[in-house]
Each structure stands twice: as C-alpha cells, then as structure tokens.
Write a protein that holds these residues in place. Structure first.
Motif, short mmCIF file in Angstrom:
data_model
loop_
_atom_site.label_atom_id
_atom_site.label_comp_id
_atom_site.label_asym_id
_atom_site.label_seq_id
_atom_site.Cartn_x
_atom_site.Cartn_y
_atom_site.Cartn_z
N GLU A 95 0.94 38.31 34.15
CA GLU A 95 2.11 37.28 34.38
C GLU A 95 1.11 35.86 34.58
OE1 GLU A 95 4.86 34.79 35.35
OE2 GLU A 95 5.35 36.93 34.84
N GLU A 112 14.43 36.53 30.32
CA GLU A 112 13.87 36.88 31.53
C GLU A 112 14.21 38.35 31.74
OE1 GLU A 112 11.52 36.42 34.75
OE2 GLU A 112 11.88 34.95 33.23
N ALA A 151 0.22 41.57 37.77
CA ALA A 151 -0.08 40.27 38.09
C ALA A 151 -0.87 39.41 37.35
CB ALA A 151 -0.51 40.39 39.50
N ASN A 201 8.63 44.81 32.74
CA ASN A 201 7.66 45.02 33.89
C ASN A 201 8.12 46.23 34.82
OD1 ASN A 201 6.06 42.83 33.22
ND2 ASN A 201 7.08 41.35 34.37
N GLN A 255 6.34 40.29 44.10
CA GLN A 255 5.72 41.13 43.31
C GLN A 255 4.29 41.07 44.00
OE1 GLN A 255 5.77 40.60 39.06
NE2 GLN A 255 4.11 42.22 38.77
N THR A 268 11.67 41.54 32.71
CA THR A 268 11.97 42.02 33.98
C THR A 268 11.96 43.47 33.83
OG1 THR A 268 13.05 40.16 35.17
CG2 THR A 268 13.25 42.33 36.09
N GLN A 312 11.13 36.14 43.18
CA GLN A 312 10.89 37.47 42.65
C GLN A 312 9.34 37.75 42.27
OE1 GLN A 312 13.39 38.11 39.07
NE2 GLN A 312 15.27 38.34 40.30
N GLN A 313 8.58 36.73 41.75
CA GLN A 313 7.28 36.75 41.47
C GLN A 313 6.70 37.05 42.83
OE1 GLN A 313 6.01 33.86 38.77
NE2 GLN A 313 7.89 34.12 37.39
N GLY A 366 2.26 34.74 31.21
CA GLY A 366 3.62 34.66 31.59
C GLY A 366 4.40 33.64 30.86
N GLN A 385 6.91 26.90 35.94
CA GLN A 385 7.35 28.30 34.96
C GLN A 385 8.48 28.19 34.35
OE1 GLN A 385 6.30 32.01 36.89
NE2 GLN A 385 4.04 31.38 37.64
N LYS A 407 13.71 33.10 40.43
CA LYS A 407 12.76 33.73 39.64
C LYS A 407 11.19 33.84 40.13
CE LYS A 407 14.90 32.50 35.10
NZ LYS A 407 14.72 31.80 34.04
#
Length: 253
Positions: free
Chosen positions: A132, A145, A129, A152, A93, A149, A89-90, A136, A59, A86
């Motif tokens: 993304e 980014e 989700a 979201n 989530q 963020t 972080q995903q 994404g 990504q 990153k």
C-alpha cells in the motif's frame, strides 16, 4: 511570477517527470510554452497543483482528481467523505499491523508466545502495508477500490502452503524470463510459460482475472521504474520490458 518546470517541481516537492505526466494527461497544462519549448507555470497553475497535491496526499485516485478540481464545494465534500472512509479502512489495517508488531516484540522478549499462524499473519499484514505504501496510488489509478480490497482480502487469507506455491511460481517465472531475455523472442513456448505463470501468480491475490486487467498491469509496469527494477534486478536488464511484451502478446480476450 512564471516558473519553469524544474523550479515548480522543487517548490511543490514533486518530480519534473510528474509535472510532465500531469501535462500529458491534461491535469496540469502549463500557462504557456516559451520560444525555447520550455513549460512555464503561473499563479493559476501553482494553485491548481496545490489542490492536486492535497488530493494525492489523501490518496484520491489520479483519475478522480480532474472532476474534483472543477466541481462545486458540495461535490468535493462528498468525494472527500468517501475518501475519509477509505482512509479509515487503511488505518484499521495499520492498527492490526501495529498490534502484531507489538506482539512480536513481546514474543522476542519472552513475554508471550506466538503461534506459527500468528507469525504468518503478521508477515502478510506487513506485506500488505508495504504494498500500500509503495504502490497504492498507482494501483488505484488502474483498478477500482472494490477490486483492490478483494485482492488484499484474498492475500490475507492465503495459507502458508499457498504462499509457498505463489513464491515457487514466481521463481519459475523468473527462470524462464531469463531464457526469453537471452533469446530476444517473446513469442516462444518458454515465453508463453512466462505468461501462464505470471497469470497463475496473479491468481493467488486477484479475485478475478481478465486479459484487459493483465494488460493494464503491464502498462503500469512500463510506466513505473520501481516495477521495472523489480524484474530487471531478478532476471536481468530489460526483463521488465520483455515481460510486458509477453503479456501484450499472449493476454488476449
């Protein structure tokens, strides 16, 4: 061995359209063009594509990949470490979403009761989700980014009333877009209302708004058939193109 574009696409598991786009932006030019005008790729290009596919799977934004391909190993490691953060972080989530799904399953089995707020939170996490997974990469090519963020986070904080208002705004936008599509004129008062409602719809999730960001979004709509299908299926064939033309006309600095 030299590959034609279709052969390389099949080998790498990407579309020929993607390879043509990579050529257009200078990311992956072919080794040469044949007399027939076809693109031909050799070992150097195959190796470069393998690296590109690796970074895309991680990504890494498309705009950042050219620099990585030509950087020394130390710079690549630094970039990958940033991407690693990153991805963490995903994952957080996704872990939250999985927990909410487990809770929902237990609720359906009668083991635990979810509040209305819990249900709405689960719904929003699922939408994030899904967004993304579907968009994404494209979003990161257009926006940094931090902006994504914040967007979201803002969506995650929406109340049920705010979400209902957001949906109502989109419904009015679609209704007006049908009228504009029928008239063929993207400069009318109705078209301006489409623009204002689209801007309002974005405001529910965008932490800030600029006309330039709005126009960038229109470019993304034009470049991706999934975005085109979203509006064409709701307002009629050509609705996405009409919306983009409206944004280009009214979204001025």
């Amino acid at each position: 061995m030299a590959y034609q574009i279709k052969q390389l696409a099949q080998l790498a598991g990407v579309s020929a359209r993607t390879l043509r786009y990579y050529d257009e932006i200078g990311l992956l030019p072919p080794a040469y063009l044949g007399d027939n005008g076809y693109r031909y790729y050799e070992t150097v290009q195959v190796n470069r594509l393998q690296q590109i596919c690796l970074y895309r799977s991680l990504q890494v934004p498309l705009a950042d990949i050219p620099a990585l391909l030509d950087q020394p190993a130390s710079a690549v490691v630094t970039a990958l470490e940033q991407q690693y953060q990153k991805l963490l972080q995903q994952r957080q989530q996704l872990d939250t979403l999985l927990t909410l799904v487990q809770t929902t399953i237990k609720t359906q089995r009668g083991g635990v009761e979810m509040t209305d707020q819990d249900k709405f939170t689960a719904f929003k996490q699922a939408k994030l989700a899904e967004n993304e997974a579907n968009y994404g990469d494209e979003l990161r090519d257009k926006y940094d980014e931090q902006t994504l963020t914040q967007a979201n986070h803002q969506f995650a904080k929406l109340s049920a009333a705010d979400y209902a208002a957001m949906q109502a705004t989109e419904q009015q936008l679609i209704a007006d877009l049908k009228v504009v599509l029928a008239s063929g004129d993207v400069t009318t008062t109705t078209a301006q209302r489409v623009y204002r409602n689209h801007k309002k719809w974005l405001s529910y999730t965008w932490p800030k708004y600029t006309a330039a960001m709005h126009r960038n979004l229109a470019l993304m709509y034009q470049a991706d058939e999934r975005f085109q299908a979203y509006y064409d299926e709701r307002a009629g064939q050509g609705a996405s193109a009409a919306l983009c033309a409206i944004i280009e006309h009214f979204a001025q600095d």
